[in-house]
Design an enzyme around this catalytic site. Structure first.
Site, short mmCIF file in Angstrom:
data_model
loop_
_atom_site.label_atom_id
_atom_site.label_comp_id
_atom_site.label_asym_id
_atom_site.label_seq_id
_atom_site.Cartn_x
_atom_site.Cartn_y
_atom_site.Cartn_z
N CYS A 158 41.70 40.69 39.72
CA CYS A 158 42.54 39.85 40.58
C CYS A 158 43.77 39.22 39.92
CB CYS A 158 41.67 38.79 41.26
SG CYS A 158 42.48 38.08 42.71
N LYS A 186 36.67 38.45 34.17
CA LYS A 186 38.04 38.11 34.60
C LYS A 186 38.72 37.27 33.53
CE LYS A 186 40.21 36.04 38.75
NZ LYS A 186 39.95 35.82 40.19
N GLU A 222 36.85 42.53 44.62
CA GLU A 222 36.37 41.39 43.83
C GLU A 222 35.22 40.65 44.54
OE1 GLU A 222 39.33 38.34 43.39
OE2 GLU A 222 38.40 37.49 41.60
#
Lengths: 383, 383
Positions: free
Chosen positions: B232, B195, B119
């Site tokens: 994540c 994300k 990330e």
């Protein structure tokens, strides 16, 4: 060493790893250490006398200023069948009642508030045979069957909520279900929760016997917290856990029957993931032992006909919302796992991690509603 | 032994457990053994020369009669930041390009078809500081930024799909996003995936910098299979994995940045559960090292101001739909994990376990649609 001889993952690590490494390995594998729970000597003696494993752990929560602790104790019971599978049915059921009765007595000595038994606990897991007879004769009314009456007596006697997963016969239409009966500590039947997802894999020929449950995602408000029951194969479905949680479950029980060759590496993952993802406690229960059947059967795997289902590996455990978990019960012995939990932990972890707040559920409701339609076009980008 | 010194769970078990127990422990913890992948000597030498760990494993699938094998290789790259966090920004980015460039070269020697970085790989994970400056200057255009151009060169040079998670600046409105850019092996930008779930926990103050993604659950059809990127914190959300799978993902990458004290016991659980539940491969990638910042900052935990985020524990791994997984990369070193997988395994496991068929998604779409409404009444039974 064969898979049925290996007694316990946790014991093996404790025995062989040096202390410094052990601490790190346990932290990574199991999270924050669960403390051992002091259990009364009479319970320890009784368990030893009746030849079953007794283990106790506790999950703690922080002291809050505005809420008192909500400490309760759950009991998970795993056991093998008592009589051979060709013994008279009523004898088999009675022997199981008797065995579980003595384990529940010990649970009561340990201050257990909610006890949960394994899936279809009054019978062998005979669905591997694909024979209807004599196994359907094990089915009972959820509301008025002998087993429910037996559990109502236990509930009243010990002031304990009893979760009793049985093969249910709905007598009006003679339909069968795989059902957990939830009995309040008052002795009243609070309701029932039917197995939502039915396997079609290996010797789990359950779809031959009963259909997908129609009770949705009911949560039971008991004196000791809000509980739900996700039966066996439902643990492979994250949406099933999720929807119990959306309905407010604080503890989700997962009474199961599953065998080593098939599912053992998934066993420590799924219920624990559900506890993490849903900010709740989960309790995974599996039977133990190898069940032999008189008539041979095949397993749809190209191999010869045989007489047993494989090794049910026990390993019942409790997982907490903070990612920690208790050690499992034995892979081979009957056992009672007593776990104290402070239900305040759920909200504390939710306030810390906020999965419900960050979950964007409205978007998912919309996306999923589209995805289940016949004209769904998956969002795939090509060059 | 401190948590940052402990090198590898798997190595520790290999070192201390007797062979018979080790076999059982590994079976229960990691599932069917992943075979080691033979890697070319030049790659092993280059990795050693550049001081990073190189590991290779392969997941096999059964030979089918009507489909040839679909064997592809993915590369997961984990690394520490190269320069101090107060070095000039362009120097920091260039140093990271250079470091990752040499690792990708080794990936190419190993025949990797799809490589994924960690990330926001071009920068320190500086969101702990809550300072906007200078960190927002690391943000780049997904389509035309230097980092994307760098990755396009890699993609073309090595005929490799590159998944490049960066801090994105959408220049039209100067909005920031946490975004994975997916670059085809042709060198073209195939698209991007933002994300979906943004944390509000500990030092993960990312909601200060960017909002929840608006790219939904896009799947990218590459020459080597259909891939998706769950960035994540999205790994804590089972619905996120699920919706990528509903859109056809065969491999879901999970580029992450996460620290030991917070999440390490959850790390082996979540991506692996997603692989099991969705009949796909998942690839969890985490950075390594401890990142120090010049200005002190507090962590909202009542403790004193300090200068670092804690230990990023690496441990990148790949999980397969059959419940097995590779060992993790080191907890402390830069590393490249090369994994060969036969994508035919996904359908084989689906045909065996049938979670999609037994998922009852239409019912969940309905239940969830009700649950997100203001007038939702949870299904709670009381006595």
């Amino acid at each position: 060493m064969s898979a049925c001889e290996f007694e316990s993952l946790e014991d093996c690590l404790e025995t062989h790893l040096p202390q410094a490494e052990l601490t790190e390995v346990k932290r990574i594998l199991f999270g924050k250490e669960t403390k051992k729970l002091e259990l009364p000597a009479c319970a320890v003696e009784a368990a030893s006398e009746h030849d079953f494993e007794l283990k106790g752990y506790r999950f703690e929560a922080a002291q809050e200023q505005l809420r008192p602790p909500r400490r309760i104790r759950v009991g998970l019971i795993q056991h093998r069948i008592v009589l051979p599978t060709d013994a008279p049915i009523l004898d088999q059921i009675n022997a199981m009642h008797s065995r579980v009765g003595e384990m529940v007595e010990v649970a009561a000595m340990c201050g257990v508030n909610i006890v949960c038994f394994q899936e279809t606990w009054t019978m062998p897991f005979a669905f591997c045979t694909r024979e209807k007879e004599p196994w359907t004769q094990f089915a009972e009314s959820a509301e008025e069957g002998n087993t429910t009456r037996f559990c109502q007596e236990l509930a009243k006697k010990y002031n304990m909520v009893v979760v009793s997963p049985i093969l249910e016969r709905e007598e009006l239409h003679d339909t069968l279900w795989n059902t957990a009966v939830v009995i309040s500590n008052s002795g009243n039947v609070l309701g029932k929760s039917r197995k939502n997802h039915i396997p079609r894999i290996g010797d789990f020929n359950e779809s031959t016997y009963y259909m997908e449950g129609d009770t949705g995602h009911t949560v039971f408000q008991t004196q000791f917290g809000k509980i739900a029951v996700n039966i066996c194969y439902g643990r492979h479905h994250p949406l099933n856990w999720f929807m119990y949680s959306m309905n407010g479950a604080e503890i989700i029980f997962n009474p199961s029957a599953t065998v080593g060759a098939l599912s053992e590496p998934m066993w420590p993952i799924e219920a624990r993931n559900a506890a993490i993802a849903n900010h709740c406690f989960t309790c995974a229960i599996n039977r133990v032992g190898t069940e032999k059947f008189k008539n041979e059967f095949t397993s749809g795997d190209g191999k010869k006909a045989h007489h047993d289902f494989g090794h049910f590996y026990g390993s019942s455990y409790v997982a907490a919302p903070d990612g920690s978990r208790t050690p499992g019960l034995s892979r081979t012995r009957d056992g009672l796992l007593v776990v104290e939990m402070d239900l305040n932990l759920n909200r504390q972890i939710s306030d810390k991690w906020s999965f419900k707040m960050t979950g964007r559920y409205a978007e998912y409701a919309e996306e999923l509603s589209k995805a289940v339609k016949q004209d769904f076009k998956p969002n795939i980008v090509k060059e």
